[in-house]
Design a protein around this motif. Structure first.
Motif, PDB file in Angstrom:
ATOM      1  N   ASN A 212       0.820  -1.205   0.000  1.00 49.83           N
ATOM      2  CA  ASN A 212       0.000   0.000   0.000  1.00 49.83           C
ATOM      3  C   ASN A 212       0.860   1.264   0.000  1.00 49.83           C
ATOM      4  OD1 ASN A 212      -1.632   2.242   1.522  1.00 49.83           O
ATOM      5  ND2 ASN A 212      -3.153   0.769   0.806  1.00 49.83           N
ATOM      6  N   LYS A 213       0.473   2.243  -0.796  1.00 52.19           N
ATOM      7  CA  LYS A 213       1.206   3.508  -0.848  1.00 52.19           C
ATOM      8  C   LYS A 213       0.473   4.629  -0.122  1.00 52.19           C
ATOM      9  CE  LYS A 213       3.595   2.463  -5.190  1.00 52.19           C
ATOM     10  NZ  LYS A 213       3.845   2.889  -6.598  1.00 52.19           N
ATOM     11  N   GLN A 214      -0.834   4.496  -0.003  1.00 49.69           N
ATOM     12  CA  GLN A 214      -1.616   5.551   0.634  1.00 49.69           C
ATOM     13  C   GLN A 214      -1.297   5.669   2.116  1.00 49.69           C
ATOM     14  OE1 GLN A 214      -5.865   5.096   0.268  1.00 49.69           O
ATOM     15  NE2 GLN A 214      -6.332   6.759   1.689  1.00 49.69           N
ATOM     16  N   TYR A 215      -1.192   4.536   2.808  1.00 54.68           N
ATOM     17  CA  TYR A 215      -1.071   4.566   4.260  1.00 54.68           C
ATOM     18  C   TYR A 215       0.346   4.367   4.786  1.00 54.68           C
ATOM     19  CZ  TYR A 215      -6.170   4.146   4.196  1.00 54.68           C
ATOM     20  OH  TYR A 215      -7.504   4.368   3.977  1.00 54.68           O
ATOM     21  N   THR A 216       1.293   4.067   3.922  1.00 53.57           N
ATOM     22  CA  THR A 216       2.654   3.806   4.393  1.00 53.57           C
ATOM     23  C   THR A 216       3.582   4.962   4.040  1.00 53.57           C
ATOM     24  OG1 THR A 216       3.184   2.597   2.364  1.00 53.57           O
ATOM     25  CG2 THR A 216       2.385   1.317   4.239  1.00 53.57           C
ATOM     26  N   THR A 217       4.658   5.061   4.790  1.00 49.54           N
ATOM     27  CA  THR A 217       5.660   6.087   4.541  1.00 49.54           C
ATOM     28  C   THR A 217       7.046   5.510   4.761  1.00 49.54           C
ATOM     29  OG1 THR A 217       6.492   8.271   5.230  1.00 49.54           O
ATOM     30  CG2 THR A 217       5.489   6.908   6.937  1.00 49.54           C
ATOM     31  N   ASN A 218       8.002   5.990   3.995  1.00 50.66           N
ATOM     32  CA  ASN A 218       9.404   5.607   4.181  1.00 50.66           C
ATOM     33  C   ASN A 218      10.122   6.540   5.156  1.00 50.66           C
ATOM     34  OD1 ASN A 218       9.300   3.417   2.371  1.00 50.66           O
ATOM     35  ND2 ASN A 218       9.563   4.795   0.626  1.00 50.66           N
ATOM     36  N   ASP A 219       9.418   7.567   5.597  1.00 50.79           N
ATOM     37  CA  ASP A 219       9.985   8.539   6.522  1.00 50.79           C
ATOM     38  C   ASP A 219       9.391   8.314   7.912  1.00 50.79           C
ATOM     39  OD1 ASP A 219      10.894  10.678   7.963  1.00 50.79           O
ATOM     40  OD2 ASP A 219      10.018  12.227   6.669  1.00 50.79           O
ATOM     41  N   PRO A 220      10.143   7.707   8.815  1.00 48.10           N
ATOM     42  CA  PRO A 220       9.587   7.402  10.149  1.00 48.10           C
ATOM     43  C   PRO A 220       9.221   8.639  10.952  1.00 48.10           C
ATOM     44  CG  PRO A 220      11.951   6.988  10.096  1.00 48.10           C
ATOM     45  CD  PRO A 220      11.536   7.255   8.685  1.00 48.10           C
ATOM     46  N   THR A 221       9.772   9.798  10.601  1.00 45.95           N
ATOM     47  CA  THR A 221       9.432  11.020  11.345  1.00 45.95           C
ATOM     48  C   THR A 221       8.008  11.476  11.052  1.00 45.95           C
ATOM     49  OG1 THR A 221      10.197  12.558   9.632  1.00 45.95           O
ATOM     50  CG2 THR A 221      11.843  11.718  11.194  1.00 45.95           C
ATOM     51  N   ARG A 222       7.406  10.940   9.987  1.00 40.58           N
ATOM     52  CA  ARG A 222       6.033  11.302   9.633  1.00 40.58           C
ATOM     53  C   ARG A 222       5.024  10.270  10.136  1.00 40.58           C
ATOM     54  NH1 ARG A 222       4.985  11.566   3.766  1.00 40.58           N
ATOM     55  NH2 ARG A 222       3.058  12.561   4.489  1.00 40.58           N
ATOM     56  N   ALA A 223       5.516   9.184  10.696  1.00 39.63           N
ATOM     57  CA  ALA A 223       4.641   8.048  11.014  1.00 39.63           C
ATOM     58  C   ALA A 223       3.817   8.287  12.275  1.00 39.63           C
ATOM     59  CB  ALA A 223       5.471   6.785  11.173  1.00 39.63           C
ATOM     60  N   HIS A 224       2.545   7.879  12.188  1.00 37.53           N
ATOM     61  CA  HIS A 224       1.671   7.867  13.354  1.00 37.53           C
ATOM     62  C   HIS A 224       1.693   6.492  14.033  1.00 37.53           C
ATOM     63  CE1 HIS A 224       0.012  10.758  10.379  1.00 37.53           C
ATOM     64  NE2 HIS A 224      -0.067  11.534  11.444  1.00 37.53           N
ATOM     65  N   LEU A 225       2.053   5.477  13.240  1.00 38.10           N
ATOM     66  CA  LEU A 225       2.117   4.110  13.746  1.00 38.10           C
ATOM     67  C   LEU A 225       3.318   3.401  13.146  1.00 38.10           C
ATOM     68  CD1 LEU A 225      -1.675   3.185  13.450  1.00 38.10           C
ATOM     69  CD2 LEU A 225      -0.389   3.246  15.604  1.00 38.10           C
ATOM     70  N   PHE A 226       3.838   2.413  13.879  1.00 34.76           N
ATOM     71  CA  PHE A 226       4.985   1.629  13.426  1.00 34.76           C
ATOM     72  C   PHE A 226       4.601   0.149  13.454  1.00 34.76           C
ATOM     73  CE2 PHE A 226       6.589   5.602  14.914  1.00 34.76           C
ATOM     74  CZ  PHE A 226       7.722   5.885  14.164  1.00 34.76           C
ATOM     75  N   TYR A 227       4.797  -0.521  12.318  1.00 33.85           N
ATOM     76  CA  TYR A 227       4.373  -1.913  12.161  1.00 33.85           C
ATOM     77  C   TYR A 227       5.547  -2.862  12.338  1.00 33.85           C
ATOM     78  CZ  TYR A 227       2.559  -6.067   9.650  1.00 33.85           C
ATOM     79  OH  TYR A 227       2.183  -7.331   9.284  1.00 33.85           O
ATOM     80  N   LEU A 228       5.379  -3.851  13.220  1.00 27.60           N
ATOM     81  CA  LEU A 228       6.370  -4.911  13.402  1.00 27.60           C
ATOM     82  C   LEU A 228       5.971  -6.059  12.471  1.00 27.60           C
ATOM     83  CD1 LEU A 228       6.456  -4.908  17.324  1.00 27.60           C
ATOM     84  CD2 LEU A 228       7.895  -3.589  15.749  1.00 27.60           C
ATOM     85  N   PRO A 229       6.650  -6.216  11.337  1.00 27.71           N
ATOM     86  CA  PRO A 229       6.146  -7.082  10.259  1.00 27.71           C
ATOM     87  C   PRO A 229       6.558  -8.546  10.377  1.00 27.71           C
ATOM     88  CG  PRO A 229       8.087  -5.941   9.488  1.00 27.71           C
ATOM     89  CD  PRO A 229       7.880  -5.505  10.921  1.00 27.71           C
ATOM     90  N   TYR A 230       6.247  -9.164  11.516  1.00 27.98           N
ATOM     91  CA  TYR A 230       6.557 -10.587  11.653  1.00 27.98           C
ATOM     92  C   TYR A 230       5.274 -11.394  11.674  1.00 27.98           C
ATOM     93  CZ  TYR A 230       5.499 -10.441  16.712  1.00 27.98           C
ATOM     94  OH  TYR A 230       4.885 -10.307  17.939  1.00 27.98           O
ATOM     95  N   SER A 231       5.395 -12.650  11.303  1.00 25.80           N
ATOM     96  CA  SER A 231       4.256 -13.555  11.251  1.00 25.80           C
ATOM     97  C   SER A 231       4.340 -14.540  12.405  1.00 25.80           C
ATOM     98  CB  SER A 231       4.238 -14.313   9.915  1.00 25.80           C
ATOM     99  OG  SER A 231       3.419 -15.455   9.990  1.00 25.80           O
TER     100      SER A 231
END
Length: 513
Positions: A212-231
């Motif tokens: 997804n491009k709408q809800y994700t960002t490559n700039d962590p300073t802009r992030a409202h949430l941080f995803y831990l991408p493990y299964s």
């Protein structure tokens, strides 16, 4: 004389206020001087003169957003029966079969009212403010002031606890939310979504968010949430030793991963993990957090195993994730649909293995063809399945019984919705998926475990009109539980993302610089 005394007191009062102001100004100057000379702190984390001060003190106890409509407080006097621990119950390969999985559990006070226990969660103030916090606070104020919505062409108001709040929050999510996805972590535990089987929900979310491009960002300073991408499923595949009856290696791995992130980046440390989240559908997902206190207490956990009785799932903060059994990843909606009401000749149906405390009681009271209207089986006999499959039974039944298994969650709830069958949920202490926004009493029946002997009485007591409403609402709510190859508005991907966003909004508090 009195006037002179008043003047002296007045002068003394102003002198004290002046001294206090000077001390405060000096302290502020020293603090700003220290902040500007901390070389390790990134510039974007510094408080600038352009920051708009907020009116409340750090993390003042601002009420959650309309918490009264989100979830009703529960007063469940029934003590939970001991659920087997995942470290002692079964080996990893025992849950590959649908019939060996757990069913949903619930906390309710009667058969037609959803009641859930609210656990208080008061996050600590972040170590320093961020622009993302300001954006969340603004969004929260706008949600609290949501305009009244009584009709929406695509959202049926009775399905929601408060349609006005949901619609405004969803709009602001679309406009505002940015998620940073950590790239650290090797495959297959990380960045490897599993799209098939009973734990597919965590994989579908991972796949769709990472694309997804709408809800994700490559700039962590802009992030409202941080995803831990493990299964959690891949974690089991990679680290669980069959027959060992312990998940300690999995818990140690997760603990080490979070410690690595907190040592490498400042983002976890800023909020102690309160703006981080992970998504886990495996039954062991909650238990793998127990070795890291901040992960267990602060992080937003989206879990299929949403059990309030075990002290891990925190209602009001954590999110109940629907467990979806996906057989055909290329066509995840292939089995959706069922017979019209007039052709649903079976009152109630269940078939499954005897896992946990509830199913044996269910079969004891209603199994072995005791009542022809109650099709309750320990396993669907081959003599019957040859004529009518498991899926056909669901499509032909008015009510699909969804008892808990080893754990509270079960794919049967969403299966019932897919097949147009009203789910009957028997699982105390289970928080139903999207409970903070959806009004489950409009499209399901919740039965306390102690009321299993009265199950038929409860179902027969539902009038034809009430059943027709339930049936129509099951069809209406289907859209909120569907995965799409390309996410669609209000589908399962967006509902889950919204619940995580809403949790963060609900626990962001005002603070002053």
């Amino acid at each position: 004389m009195k006037r002179k005394m008043k003047l002296k007191l007045l002068h003394r009062h102003h002198r004290h206020r002046l001294i206090a102001a000077v001390v405060l100004a000096s302290a502020t100057g020293v603090l700003l001087l220290l902040l500007t000379h901390w070389d390790w702190m990134p510039p974007f984390l510094l408080i600038t003169s352009n920051s708009s001060p907020l009116s409340s003190p750090p993390f003042s106890p601002v009420p959650n957003i309309n918490i009264n409509w989100m979830t009703q407080t529960q007063n469940n006097s029934t003590a939970p029966s001991p659920c087997p621990s995942p470290s002692a119950n079964f080996d990893a390969d025992d849950d590959d079969d649908l019939d060996s999985t757990q069913s949903p559990t619930h906390t309710d006070t009667d058969t037609d009212t959803l009641v859930s226990h609210i656990q208080s969660f008061q996050p600590q103030a972040p170590l320093w403010p961020s622009p993302a916090d300001q954006e969340l606070l603004l969004a929260k104020r706008q949600v609290e002031a949501a305009p009244l919505v009584s009709y929406h062409p695509h959202l049926y108001a009775p399905l929601f606890r408060n349609l006005s709040i949901f619609k405004r929050s969803y709009q602001l999510m679309e406009k505002t939310l940015k998620v940073y996805i950590y790239q650290e972590g090797d495959k297959p535990i990380f960045h490897t979504p599993e799209l098939k089987g009973i734990y597919a929900s965590e994989g579908w979310f991972m796949k769709l968010l990472e694309a997804n491009k709408q809800y994700t960002t490559n700039d962590p300073t802009r992030a409202h949430l941080f995803y831990l991408p493990y299964s959690s499923r891949q974690l089991e595949y990679a680290l669980y030793v069959p027959g060992s009856h312990t998940i300690l290696p999995l818990s140690n791995f997760v603990k080490g991963y979070v410690e690595m992130l907190s040592a490498k980046y400042p983002f976890w440390n800023r909020t102690r993990g309160a703006d981080h989240f992970f998504v886990a559908c495996h039954d062991w997902g909650p238990y793998t957090t127990k070795l890291h206190e901040e992960l267990r207490k602060n992080t937003i956990k989206a879990l299929c195993n949403a059990d309030t009785s075990e002290g891990v799932f925190i209602q009001g903060k954590d999110v109940s994730l629907p467990e979806t059994f996906i057989k055909f990843p290329k066509r995840p909606q292939r089995d959706v649909g069922g017979k019209p009401v007039s052709q649903r000749t079976i009152l109630a149906f269940f078939a499954g293995q005897m896992h946990g405390r509830v199913r044996p009681i269910l079969v004891q009271h209603w199994g072995n063809n005791r009542d022809p209207e109650m099709r309750i089986y320990a396993q669907l006999p081959k003599s019957i399945s040859r004529k009518m499959s498991y899926s056909q039974h669901m499509k032909s039944s008015k009510y699909c019984i969804c008892p808990m298994g080893y754990e509270v969650n079960s794919p049967r709830i969403v299966e019932a919705i897919y097949n147009g069958c009203a789910p009957v949920i028997i699982a105390d202490h289970f928080v139903l998926p999207f409970n903070e926004v959806l009004n489950w009493q409009e499209f399901s029946v919740v039965v306390l475990e102690r009321d299993i002997p009265k199950l038929k009485e409860i179902l027969v007591g539902i009038s034809q009109k009430q059943y027709m409403d339930l049936s129509m609402n099951v069809k209406r709510v289907q859209r909120h539980f569907l995965w799409h190859m390309k996410p669609e508005k209000y589908d399962l991907f967006h509902m889950l993302l919204h619940s995580i966003w809403f949790s963060r909004l609900n626990h962001i508090h005002n603070y002053t610089s």
